[in-house]
Scaffold this motif. Structure first.
Motif, PDB file in Angstrom:
ATOM      1  N   ASP A 279       0.851  -1.184   0.000  1.00 47.05           N
ATOM      2  CA  ASP A 279       0.000   0.000   0.000  1.00 47.05           C
ATOM      3  C   ASP A 279       0.894   1.243   0.000  1.00 47.05           C
ATOM      4  OD1 ASP A 279      -1.749   2.063   0.428  1.00 47.05           O
ATOM      5  OD2 ASP A 279      -2.840   1.096   2.073  1.00 47.05           O
TER       6      ASP A 279
ATOM      7  N   SER B  62       0.197   4.268  -0.091  1.00 51.78           N
ATOM      8  CA  SER B  62      -0.259   5.420   0.696  1.00 51.78           C
ATOM      9  C   SER B  62       0.298   5.406   2.113  1.00 51.78           C
ATOM     10  CB  SER B  62      -1.793   5.451   0.735  1.00 51.78           C
ATOM     11  OG  SER B  62      -2.265   4.399   1.558  1.00 51.78           O
ATOM     12  N   LEU B  63       0.841   4.257   2.526  1.00 52.06           N
ATOM     13  CA  LEU B  63       1.388   4.172   3.886  1.00 52.06           C
ATOM     14  C   LEU B  63       2.812   4.734   3.973  1.00 52.06           C
ATOM     15  CD1 LEU B  63       0.204   0.576   4.892  1.00 52.06           C
ATOM     16  CD2 LEU B  63      -0.783   2.767   5.620  1.00 52.06           C
TER      17      LEU B  63
ATOM     18  N   PRO C 118       5.673  10.313   2.089  1.00 51.39           N
ATOM     19  CA  PRO C 118       5.884  10.915   0.765  1.00 51.39           C
ATOM     20  C   PRO C 118       7.290  11.504   0.618  1.00 51.39           C
ATOM     21  CG  PRO C 118       3.776  11.604   1.688  1.00 51.39           C
ATOM     22  CD  PRO C 118       4.497  10.870   2.776  1.00 51.39           C
TER      23      PRO C 118
ATOM     24  N   ASP D  18      10.909   2.263   3.558  1.00 57.16           N
ATOM     25  CA  ASP D  18       9.952   2.432   2.450  1.00 57.16           C
ATOM     26  C   ASP D  18      10.556   1.924   1.138  1.00 57.16           C
ATOM     27  OD1 ASP D  18       8.226   3.537   4.251  1.00 57.16           O
ATOM     28  OD2 ASP D  18       8.531   5.615   3.626  1.00 57.16           O
TER      29      ASP D  18
END
Lengths: 147, 307
Positions: free
Chosen positions: B80, B82-83, B86, B109
């Motif tokens: 996912d 979105s986790l 950014p 990430d």
């Protein structure tokens, strides 16, 4: 006179050398210890230090039941054999490389996740009166997903 | 001549004394770790404290970002994006603490994206990690040649993992070898929290019992003392002291989870040359405790990424 002028420079180089000893352990770990991990993926962590003969180091780490691990413990050529033992939380010895002719690596997996302790000891040349040998010792871990 | 010789001798003695003192301070870092460890170990565990006192050097090894990401994938979790933190947030990290924590976070990430073959994200997060490492003054953490190699092998997960592992080691070895244990610890803490954050967010509460990912989250209880010991080694550093408070808050929740393990029995398998450490384990974490844990991890992680 010229020699005297060189003294502070030599001394400063000595300071720099003292600070670079540990830096050399990275190159040692990369060149000598990581290749020992073979088909296992190095986890990216770095555990290395300069140890003197007779000196001991400990490492605490959690190992997971989903993985297969290889630990690689390497000592500089200048050092005598490096012994490592793996202990569970109750101090029971699960493995000692002394029983395997001071093997540099050990492959293992777990049926349930555990926190284990590694005790690394540089043996001694037992030469009284001589400056004890010192050099890099690195402990590296590789893993792969359990089949 | 003799006078000059005397002056130079004095200089030499002073420089050598400074050298010895500096060298002493360096190995003193280990001693500091020892003392800090003594503080954090539970009072009833005197034998462990004595053990730690005897050792000359202590390594507190947390799972690396790559290992954390691998644990999430092996538990069968989905990806996912979105986790992830950014990459655009990278511009707002200007303090050593925020850059160190986010170097760990971005590396986790990056590892997560690598294992799920998210090609564009791999490049983006490698650059984000490079930015943090550069900001911290870590020389040659991520070299252009590695980014080029990454782009050339973007569909080869084995090579990508090798590069991620190498760049992470470049960072933490630089910090350890250059007397920056507090920054090195913060990088590891950032990576560990990100792994825990992603895991807790991916748990489907409808599928709580017997969920493999929940099992891996429970396992993190085994690392919480290692994490605290790692931070205690740099106690006195204000940024680390703040982290210790946050980790102790999290530990209170982990203390509500029970893990009981039987005696470990090593069994050597001759065919594979692998030793199997056999044991039986019983764990207990209620959904309520999980929610508390998940909320706290999320709150702490927010303080890391929002700066």
């Amino acid at each position: 006179m010229r020699i005297l002028r060189l003294i502070p420079i030599v001394a400063l180089l000595l300071v720099a050398a003292t600070y670079n000893v540990d830096g050399q352990c990275k190159a040692f770990a990369k060149k000598v210890c990581i290749p020992e991990l073979g088909a296992y993926t190095h986890d990216g962590n770095y555990h290395a230090a300069v140890l003197v003969e007779g000196e001991e180091a400990e490492l605490y780490k959690t190992f997971y039941s989903d993985m297969e691990y290889r630990v690689s413990v390497c000592g500089d050529d200048k050092l005598p054999d490096v012994e490592f033992r793996v202990l569970d939380a109750n101090k029971n010895v699960l493995y000692s490389n002394k029983d395997a002719n001071y093997a540099k690596t050990w492959d293992f997996k777990l049926s349930s996740s555990q926190q284990l302790k590694l005790v690394v000891k540089v043996n001694s040349f037992n030469k009284p009166g001589e400056t004890p040998a010192s050099g890099c010792v690195a402990i590296m871990f590789g893993f792969k997903i359990k089949k | 001549m003799n006078k000059k010789y005397g002056i130079y001798s004095k200089i030499l003695i002073v420089v050598l004394m400074v050298t010895s003192l500096l060298a002493g301070c360096k190995s003193g870092g280990t001693k500091a770790t020892r003392e800090a460890v003594t503080v954090s170990v539970p009072k009833d565990n005197i034998a462990v404290v004595e053990d730690i006192k005897q050792a000359e050097k202590i390594f507190n090894a947390l799972p690396s970002p790559l290992e954390s990401a691998m644990l999430i994938k092996s538990a069968g979790a989905r990806f996912d994006a979105s986790l992830l933190n950014p990459v655009g947030n990278g511009n707002s990290y200007v303090t050593n603490k925020s850059m160190a924590l986010n170097l760990g976070i971005y590396t986790c990430d990056l590892s997560f994206a690598s294992l799920y073959e998210q090609t564009q994200l791999i490049i983006d997060y490698m650059n984000a990690a490079k930015k943090m490492a550069d900001g911290l003054g870590i020389l040659k953490a991520v070299e252009q040649s590695q980014i080029d190699k990454l782009e050339e092998n973007i569909n080869n997960s084995e090579v990508i993992m090798e590069i991620v592992s190498e760049t992470f080691m470049n960072s933490n070895s630089y910090l350890s070898d250059n007397g920056q244990p507090a920054i090195a610890a913060m990088v590891l803490v950032g990576g560990w929290f990100e792994g825990l954050y992603i895991s807790t967010q991916l748990v489907d509460m409808k599928d709580f019992n017997g969920n493999k990912l929940v099992g891996r989250i429970i396992d993190q209880k085994l690392s919480i003392d290692i994490l605290l010991n790692l931070l205690e080694g740099s106690k006195g550093n204000p940024a680390v002291d703040d982290l210790i408070v946050q980790v102790k808050k999290l530990k209170l929740i982990f203390d509500k989870i029970s893990i009981t393990t039987s005696k470990v029995r090593p069994e050597y398998d001759k065919t594979s040359n692998v030793t199997v450490l056999k044991s039986e384990v019983k764990t207990d974490m209620t959904p309520a405790v999980f929610k508390e844990l998940s909320t706290t991890v999320s709150e702490i992680r927010k303080t890391f990424v929002n700066n």
